[in-house]
Write an enzyme that holds these catalytic residues in place. Structure first.
Site, PDB file in Angstrom:
ATOM      1  N   THR A 189       0.839  -1.208   0.000  1.00  0.00           N
ATOM      2  CA  THR A 189       0.000   0.000   0.000  1.00  0.00           C
ATOM      3  C   THR A 189       0.867   1.248   0.000  1.00  0.00           C
ATOM      4  O   THR A 189       1.751   1.394   0.843  1.00  0.00           O
ATOM      5  CB  THR A 189      -0.896  -0.001   1.255  1.00  0.00           C
ATOM      6  N   CYS A 229      -2.688  -1.355   8.550  1.00  0.00           N
ATOM      7  CA  CYS A 229      -3.341  -0.739   7.382  1.00  0.00           C
ATOM      8  C   CYS A 229      -4.049   0.557   7.756  1.00  0.00           C
ATOM      9  O   CYS A 229      -3.634   1.647   7.384  1.00  0.00           O
ATOM     10  CB  CYS A 229      -4.379  -1.705   6.793  1.00  0.00           C
TER      11      CYS A 229
HETATM   12  N1  SAJ Z   1     -12.205  -1.117  14.115  1.00  0.00           N
HETATM   13  C1  SAJ Z   1     -13.078  -0.383  14.917  1.00  0.00           C
HETATM   14  N2  SAJ Z   1     -14.373  -0.271  14.530  1.00  0.00           N
HETATM   15  C2  SAJ Z   1     -14.840  -0.838  13.368  1.00  0.00           C
HETATM   16  C3  SAJ Z   1     -13.941  -1.561  12.565  1.00  0.00           C
HETATM   17  C4  SAJ Z   1     -12.625  -1.699  12.954  1.00  0.00           C
HETATM   18  O1  SAJ Z   1     -12.688   0.138  15.956  1.00  0.00           O
HETATM   19  O2  SAJ Z   1     -16.031  -0.710  13.094  1.00  0.00           O
HETATM   20  C5  SAJ Z   1     -10.804  -1.234  14.525  1.00  0.00           C
HETATM   21  C6  SAJ Z   1     -10.358  -2.681  14.752  1.00  0.00           C
HETATM   22  O3  SAJ Z   1     -10.605  -3.062  16.088  1.00  0.00           O
HETATM   23  C7  SAJ Z   1      -8.866  -2.590  14.457  1.00  0.00           C
HETATM   24  C8  SAJ Z   1      -8.774  -1.524  13.375  1.00  0.00           C
HETATM   25  O4  SAJ Z   1      -9.997  -0.761  13.460  1.00  0.00           O
HETATM   26  O5  SAJ Z   1      -8.145  -2.174  15.592  1.00  0.00           O
HETATM   27  C9  SAJ Z   1      -8.627  -2.069  11.966  1.00  0.00           C
HETATM   28  O6  SAJ Z   1      -9.623  -3.041  11.831  1.00  0.00           O
HETATM   29  P1  SAJ Z   1     -10.024  -3.625  10.359  1.00  0.00           P
HETATM   30  O7  SAJ Z   1     -11.244  -4.464  10.532  1.00  0.00           O
HETATM   31  O8  SAJ Z   1     -10.060  -2.530   9.393  1.00  0.00           O
HETATM   32  O9  SAJ Z   1      -8.843  -4.653  10.076  1.00  0.00           O
HETATM   33  P2  SAJ Z   1      -7.505  -4.510   9.243  1.00  0.00           P
HETATM   34  O10 SAJ Z   1      -6.610  -3.473   9.777  1.00  0.00           O
HETATM   35  O11 SAJ Z   1      -6.970  -5.890   9.148  1.00  0.00           O
HETATM   36  O12 SAJ Z   1      -8.006  -4.007   7.821  1.00  0.00           O
HETATM   37  C10 SAJ Z   1      -8.024  -4.896   6.754  1.00  0.00           C
HETATM   38  C11 SAJ Z   1      -7.838  -4.017   5.556  1.00  0.00           C
HETATM   39  N3  SAJ Z   1      -7.560  -4.839   4.427  1.00  0.00           N
HETATM   40  C12 SAJ Z   1      -6.602  -4.434   3.566  1.00  0.00           C
HETATM   41  O13 SAJ Z   1      -5.987  -3.402   3.690  1.00  0.00           O
HETATM   42  C13 SAJ Z   1      -6.354  -5.345   2.434  1.00  0.00           C
HETATM   43  C14 SAJ Z   1      -9.099  -3.192   5.317  1.00  0.00           C
HETATM   44  O14 SAJ Z   1      -9.017  -2.574   4.029  1.00  0.00           O
HETATM   45  C15 SAJ Z   1     -10.314  -4.054   5.343  1.00  0.00           C
HETATM   46  O15 SAJ Z   1     -11.468  -3.224   5.140  1.00  0.00           O
HETATM   47  C16 SAJ Z   1     -10.419  -4.717   6.690  1.00  0.00           C
HETATM   48  O16 SAJ Z   1      -9.262  -5.596   6.791  1.00  0.00           O
HETATM   49  C17 SAJ Z   1     -11.691  -5.553   6.792  1.00  0.00           C
HETATM   50  O17 SAJ Z   1     -12.532  -5.481   5.884  1.00  0.00           O
HETATM   51  O18 SAJ Z   1     -11.832  -6.237   7.819  1.00  0.00           O
END
Ligand code: SAJ
Length: 460
Positions: free
Chosen positions: A146, A286
């Protein structure tokens, strides 16, 4: 001409798309981390000959023994045996580049301590590939990490100039952002849509054939490299902004004696309301990182990214906000700050994975410790060395006792399903704080907990 030499043509030619369709290509993956390793396994499972490269002895040694070097348990059964066919693991980028038609770069793109994009891995990996690419082979080199729009051109094209290589003659350069979701078996590397950017549409369209073998979802050529670079970074910027909104509302509504979860759940009955959940903060490699890439690029072109910057600030400050609430709850319960004992259930940044990168648990714990509170944690997905010094690691949750507060920091299933009644009985002060809004607060209250949560009018 190359065919007449009797050796397999190494690189792009007019037959590339058909060789991609038949799996008759060698693909090198540079960087075998959370993205690169599943990508390498995915291309091998799709029938390609795969070379995997990493500089880490720990990763190389584990893979040479057929072991999973990462914290994602979903990979445990997917690691090819070291003597498998079409699977070569090496430290040498040069060796892999010489042997492959396509090199895919999946190296980290973190931010520095002063929150500036760190492109050193992209630069060094690209240089190592291009130095070994040779003249006239048209090796296909694809960046998946990214970045922000313009990084591939500004980082890699000067190296081509320096080495006397010409795009379209000696190498082909493309960008195809990874959209890998750690710990999510439904959105793994073989189940996500992909976009491909390349300055040459013919090459770009032929790469669609390559990625169509990898994933069952949509794959499309979207134009020049910068379009694909911008696509990925704004996907995560949008997510950070949406989470920031609910985190900001989680600070407002308790002051109105409203529980933010009641409001969000009601709002989600509207067909186009996007439901996000407030928490103790935003972690991972990310979401809390990518916005800084977009902010940097916007600053370079003189357009301030005010909304992106403000959202990042809200999420970055969330652990400090939560720390203030926790200290108030301890004070109200008569727990002396100096000597209070708090247990974090979970330390990972995300439920279901063992990954502590940028976890909000870290700044939250630090903020409590600086006031004299001791912090312990139990995370079944992490080992003790993943937890920073100064945090007491609990190995057996059923032995945990004499705490004044439990904070659910990560919504691991194991954290949600533990013996809450038994834990409550062993507490010194039964204060509970649901930092991820996944518990039934009324049920916890009925068990004897003083049940509180992020975004609720904390009464206890
Ligand atoms: N989080 C919140 N509230 C939410 C969603 C997430 O506080 O409603 C927090 C999570 O606890 C975490 C952080 O945000 O600490 C990131 O969570 P995430 O679900 O976005 O997980 P990631 O960081 O693994 O994001 C990945 C990303 N994938 C890629 O970059 C290829 C993101 O683009 C995806 O949208 C995400 O996974 C996903 O869909 O779960």
């Amino acid at each position: 001409m190359k065919q007449e030499l009797g050796r397999k043509f190494m690189g792009w030619d007019a037959g590339f798309a058909s060789r991609a369709d038949s799996g008759d290509l060698s693909v090198g993956i540079i960087g075998l981390g959370y993205v690169g390793l599943p990508t390498a396994i995915g291309f091998r499972d799709a029938g390609f000959n795969v070379w995997g490269v990493d500089l880490s002895d720990r990763i190389i040694n584990a893979l040479h023994e057929g072991r999973n070097p990462l914290g994602d348990p979903d990979l445990d059964d997917m690691i090819p045996a070291p003597d498998s066919d079409r699977w070569t693991i090496t430290r040498s980028t040069a060796e892999a580049t010489a042997a492959c038609d396509v090199l895919i770069v999946t190296v980290p793109t973190p931010v520095s301590d002063d929150l500036k994009p760190d492109l050193t891995y992209v630069e060094s990996a690209g240089r190592a590939v291009f130095e070994a690419a040779g003249k006239g082979n048209r090796k296909v080199v694809i960046l998946e990490s990214t970045v922000y729009p313009g990084v591939t051109a500004s980082t890699w094209l000067p190296i081509l100039d320096e080495l006397g290589l010409t795009e379209g003659v000696d190498v082909e350069v493309a960008y195809c952002p990874e959209r890998f979701n750690p710990g999510d078996p439904n959105h793994g590397v073989r189940q996500v849509a992909r976009v491909i950017g390349c300055s040459d549409p013919v090459v770009g369209e032929s790469l669609v054939h390559l990625y169509r073998r990898l994933t069952v979802e949509d794959v499309r050529y979207v134009g020049k490299v910068e379009v694909a670079e911008a696509t990925k970074v704004i996907e995560n910027v949008q997510r950070d902004i949406n989470i920031a909104l609910v985190n900001e509302l989680a600070q407002i509504f308790p002051e109105l004696d409203l529980d933010v979860e009641d409001v969000l759940s009601a709002a989600a009955t509207k067909w186009n309301f996007h439901r996000y959940t407030p928490g103790i903060g935003v972690g991972g490699h990310c979401i809390p990182v990518d916005p800084y890439y977009m902010m940097q690029r916007a600053q370079e072109v003189g357009v301030p990214a005010e909304l992106i910057t403000a959202a990042r600030a809200v999420n970055r400050m969330m652990p400090r906000h939560v720390s203030g609430v926790l200290r108030e709850l301890l004070y109200r319960a008569g727990v002396p700050a100096d000597g209070g004992r708090v247990l974090f259930l979970g330390w990972s940044y995300k439920a279901g994975v063992g990954d502590a990168r940028e976890t909000p648990a870290d700044p939250l714990a630090a903020s409590l410790i600086e006031t004299g509170i001791s912090v312990s944690t139990w995370d079944p997905y992490l080992s003790a060395e993943d937890i920073p010094d100064g945090i007491d690691v609990i190995e057996d949750i059923d032995a945990a006792s004499d705490f004044d507060m439990v904070v659910l920091a990560t919504a691991h299933p194991e954290c949600m399903d533990l013996d809450w009644q038994g834990l409550c009985a062993r507490m010194r002060t039964p204060i509970l704080y649901d930092g991820r809004r996944v518990l039934d607060l009324d049920a916890m209250q009925a068990m004897g907990w003083k049940a509180n949560a992020v975004g609720s009018p904390n009464k206890y």
